[in-house]
Design an enzyme around this catalytic site. Structure first.
Site, mmCIF file in Angstrom:
data_model
loop_
_atom_site.group_PDB
_atom_site.id
_atom_site.type_symbol
_atom_site.label_atom_id
_atom_site.label_comp_id
_atom_site.label_asym_id
_atom_site.label_seq_id
_atom_site.Cartn_x
_atom_site.Cartn_y
_atom_site.Cartn_z
ATOM 1 N N HIS A 1 31.741 39.489 33.714
ATOM 2 C CA HIS A 1 32.044 38.297 33.682
ATOM 3 C C HIS A 1 30.862 37.298 34.754
ATOM 4 O O HIS A 1 31.860 36.834 35.718
ATOM 5 C CB HIS A 1 33.843 38.038 34.616
ATOM 6 N N ASN B 1 34.854 42.716 37.235
ATOM 7 C CA ASN B 1 34.963 42.264 38.615
ATOM 8 C C ASN B 1 33.106 41.335 37.991
ATOM 9 O O ASN B 1 31.645 42.149 38.330
ATOM 10 C CB ASN B 1 35.080 43.044 39.282
ATOM 11 N N ILE B 2 33.210 40.649 39.887
ATOM 12 C CA ILE B 2 32.427 40.194 40.163
ATOM 13 C C ILE B 2 31.191 41.280 41.346
ATOM 14 O O ILE B 2 29.976 40.182 41.534
ATOM 15 C CB ILE B 2 31.997 38.509 40.113
ATOM 16 N N ARG C 1 33.968 33.197 48.114
ATOM 17 C CA ARG C 1 33.975 35.263 47.380
ATOM 18 C C ARG C 1 32.617 35.849 47.500
ATOM 19 O O ARG C 1 32.597 37.025 47.784
ATOM 20 C CB ARG C 1 34.211 34.276 45.912
ATOM 21 N N LEU D 1 48.334 50.605 39.491
ATOM 22 C CA LEU D 1 49.069 50.201 40.513
ATOM 23 C C LEU D 1 50.567 50.034 39.610
ATOM 24 O O LEU D 1 51.574 50.676 39.267
ATOM 25 C CB LEU D 1 48.922 48.991 41.279
ATOM 26 N N GLU D 2 50.388 49.028 38.690
ATOM 27 C CA GLU D 2 51.614 49.171 38.041
ATOM 28 C C GLU D 2 51.184 48.641 36.398
ATOM 29 O O GLU D 2 49.790 48.780 36.081
ATOM 30 C CB GLU D 2 53.128 47.901 37.966
HETATM 31 C C1 BJW Z 1 45.994 47.542 41.476
HETATM 32 C C2 BJW Z 1 45.721 47.851 42.868
HETATM 33 C C3 BJW Z 1 45.051 48.990 43.327
HETATM 34 C C4 BJW Z 1 46.168 46.019 41.724
HETATM 35 N N1 BJW Z 1 44.547 49.767 42.790
HETATM 36 N N2 BJW Z 1 44.711 48.689 40.868
HETATM 37 C C5 BJW Z 1 44.932 32.940 23.818
HETATM 38 C C6 BJW Z 1 45.321 34.176 23.995
HETATM 39 C C7 BJW Z 1 43.516 35.670 23.375
HETATM 40 C C8 BJW Z 1 43.128 34.948 23.788
HETATM 41 C C9 BJW Z 1 43.039 32.979 24.382
HETATM 42 C C10 BJW Z 1 43.577 32.701 24.686
HETATM 43 N N3 BJW Z 1 43.781 31.473 24.733
HETATM 44 C C11 BJW Z 1 42.844 31.920 25.967
HETATM 45 C C12 BJW Z 1 41.503 32.695 25.375
HETATM 46 C C13 BJW Z 1 40.939 33.380 26.061
HETATM 47 C C14 BJW Z 1 40.450 33.580 27.398
HETATM 48 C C15 BJW Z 1 41.730 34.036 28.111
HETATM 49 O O1 BJW Z 1 41.616 35.301 27.809
HETATM 50 N N4 BJW Z 1 42.411 33.619 28.666
HETATM 51 C C16 BJW Z 1 43.517 34.017 28.731
HETATM 52 C C17 BJW Z 1 44.482 33.164 30.089
HETATM 53 C C18 BJW Z 1 44.561 34.492 27.939
HETATM 54 N N5 BJW Z 1 39.088 33.873 28.050
HETATM 55 C C19 BJW Z 1 38.151 33.395 28.355
HETATM 56 O O2 BJW Z 1 38.242 32.421 27.820
HETATM 57 C C20 BJW Z 1 37.195 34.377 28.100
HETATM 58 N N6 BJW Z 1 35.701 34.156 26.683
HETATM 59 C C21 BJW Z 1 36.089 33.966 25.505
HETATM 60 O O3 BJW Z 1 37.329 34.306 25.008
HETATM 61 O O4 BJW Z 1 34.892 33.845 24.801
HETATM 62 C C22 BJW Z 1 35.500 33.754 23.418
HETATM 63 C C23 BJW Z 1 35.268 35.073 22.892
HETATM 64 C C24 BJW Z 1 35.274 35.338 21.982
HETATM 65 C C25 BJW Z 1 35.630 36.516 20.547
HETATM 66 C C26 BJW Z 1 34.628 38.002 21.810
HETATM 67 C C27 BJW Z 1 34.588 37.604 22.763
HETATM 68 C C28 BJW Z 1 34.042 36.032 23.218
HETATM 69 C C29 BJW Z 1 35.742 34.639 29.403
HETATM 70 C C30 BJW Z 1 37.146 34.727 30.842
HETATM 71 C C31 BJW Z 1 36.196 34.493 31.710
HETATM 72 C C32 BJW Z 1 36.707 34.864 32.911
HETATM 73 N N7 BJW Z 1 36.946 34.661 33.979
HETATM 74 C C33 BJW Z 1 37.647 34.923 35.532
HETATM 75 C C34 BJW Z 1 37.202 34.394 36.736
HETATM 76 C C35 BJW Z 1 35.968 34.551 36.253
HETATM 77 C C36 BJW Z 1 35.646 35.546 37.910
HETATM 78 C C37 BJW Z 1 35.285 34.988 38.738
HETATM 79 O O5 BJW Z 1 35.878 34.115 39.714
HETATM 80 O O6 BJW Z 1 35.914 35.954 39.692
HETATM 81 O O7 BJW Z 1 37.694 37.123 35.333
HETATM 82 S S1 BJW Z 1 39.102 35.084 35.485
HETATM 83 C C38 BJW Z 1 39.775 36.362 36.210
HETATM 84 O O8 BJW Z 1 40.902 37.287 35.240
HETATM 85 C C39 BJW Z 1 38.098 37.162 36.652
HETATM 86 C C40 BJW Z 1 38.898 38.004 36.549
HETATM 87 O O9 BJW Z 1 37.813 39.173 35.613
HETATM 88 C C41 BJW Z 1 39.969 38.201 35.169
HETATM 89 C C42 BJW Z 1 40.859 39.539 34.956
HETATM 90 O O10 BJW Z 1 41.378 40.016 35.810
HETATM 91 P P1 BJW Z 1 42.295 41.767 36.665
HETATM 92 O O11 BJW Z 1 40.886 41.996 36.930
HETATM 93 O O12 BJW Z 1 42.891 41.946 35.578
HETATM 94 O O13 BJW Z 1 43.052 41.412 38.014
HETATM 95 P P2 BJW Z 1 44.586 41.080 37.932
HETATM 96 O O14 BJW Z 1 44.665 40.543 38.785
HETATM 97 O O15 BJW Z 1 45.039 39.941 36.333
HETATM 98 O O16 BJW Z 1 44.980 42.276 37.892
HETATM 99 C C43 BJW Z 1 44.340 43.235 38.786
HETATM 100 C C44 BJW Z 1 45.515 44.449 38.615
HETATM 101 O O17 BJW Z 1 44.996 45.345 39.157
HETATM 102 C C45 BJW Z 1 46.537 44.460 38.223
HETATM 103 O O18 BJW Z 1 47.190 45.367 36.814
HETATM 104 C C46 BJW Z 1 47.173 45.464 39.350
HETATM 105 O O19 BJW Z 1 48.569 46.133 39.059
HETATM 106 C C47 BJW Z 1 46.024 46.528 39.579
HETATM 107 N N8 BJW Z 1 46.259 47.049 41.423
HETATM 108 N N9 BJW Z 1 45.832 46.413 43.281
HETATM 109 C C48 BJW Z 1 45.293 49.799 41.464
HETATM 110 N N10 BJW Z 1 45.084 49.723 44.664
#
Ligand code: BJW
Length: 232
Positions: free
Chosen positions: A109, A92-93, A59, A202-203
């Protein structure tokens, strides 16, 4: 600029997709090659550090090879020219917002080009590999991990982000699926602070119903057009 004073912009993987960086949850996304629990949790790192280091080494290389696109450049222009307070909170990272010239960016993140020492907590800019356990430049211990927030870990800068959301009069979400908390809940926090809310994607995201307005299309088209409107 219609009386706006505080703008908070949340960006996700979609804004960097047109720079060649894969998103997570698309059919060809990053999680297609790896199960999330194998690479993006502290447990995964303890179980198989080499797999995780190899994933993030790759990455890091992709990030170094990528270039900012028109959406990053437009946000950097808004950051420069908006007379009020503006904060870009990115999930994003990659460093494409900064390389486009944006100054007010928080990486909730973590960052691909940073390493965190588990022995002394020092964070170092890191452009090479972490496979092979190089020593920490500060303490010498071979205890460096990617400076990434994995599932179950606390995202960075939450106090500053929540404070900015409380003051926001406009919240804009760009290119994120709304699948991961706490970022997915920012729109609700901004709404309770009476901010207007706009989604550019995008969606539709999972939280789309929370937004006052949604515009659908590629970020490289939607974001420059929106910034143009803002600065008119
Ligand atoms: C376009 C496009 C174009 C494409 N133009 N658009 C149940 C309920 C609530 C919370 C939880 C739960 N169970 C567990 C949790 C907590 C958990 C969580 O959310 N889990 C879910 C699975 C439910 N969260 C955590 O553990 C977080 N920590 C936490 O909650 O601590 C406690 C706390 C409590 C209270 C306050 C604060 C904190 C930590 C989350 C860490 C996420 N890490 C990751 C990976 C690390 C980074 C890396 O490797 O890069 O971060 S996961 C991954 O998802 C990454 C991303 O930053 C993150 C979000 O993804 P993103 O950016 O939305 O990407 P996609 O692929 O999902 O979407 C892309 C979008 O782009 C799409 O919509 C496309 O349509 C669009 N698109 N092309 C415009 N050209």
């Amino acid at each position: 600029m219609s009386g706006l004073h505080n703008i908070v912009i949340l960006t996700g993987a979609g804004i960097s997709a047109e720079s060649g960086l894969r998103t997570f949850r698309a059919d060809d996304g990053l999680w297609e090659d790896h199960r999330v629990e194998d690479v993006a949790t502290p447990q995964a790192f303890r179980r198989d550090p080499e797999l995780v280091q190899r994933f993030y080494d790759a990455r890091r290389e992709n990030v170094l090879a990528a270039e900012p696109n028109a959406a990053h450049r437009a946000l950097a222009r808004l950051d420069r020219e908006f007379s009020g307070e503006l904060l870009i909170v990115t999930q994003n990272i990659d460093d494409l917002h900064e390389r486009a010239g944006a100054r007010h960016v928080l990486h909730m993140h973590g960052e691909a080009l940073s390493a965190l020492c588990l022995a002394c907590d020092a964070r170092h800019r890191w452009t090479g590999t972490l496979l092979g356990a190089p020593g920490c430049p500060a303490c010498g211990e071979p205890a460096m991990r990617p400076d990434i927030v994995w599932f179950g870990e606390m995202p960075y800068e939450m106090d500053r982000i929540f404070a900015a959301l409380t003051r926001a009069d406009l919240f804009v979400s760009i290119g994120t699926s709304g699948a991961v908390y706490p970022a997915a809940g920012f729109v609700q926090q901004a709404k309770s602070a009476r901010a207007r809310t706009l989604e550019l994607n995008l969606e539709r995201s999972q939280g789309s119903a929370w937004f006052d307005q949604t515009r659908l299309g590629p970020a490289s088209e939607l974001v420059p057009a929106w910034v143009e409107e803002m600065l008119r």
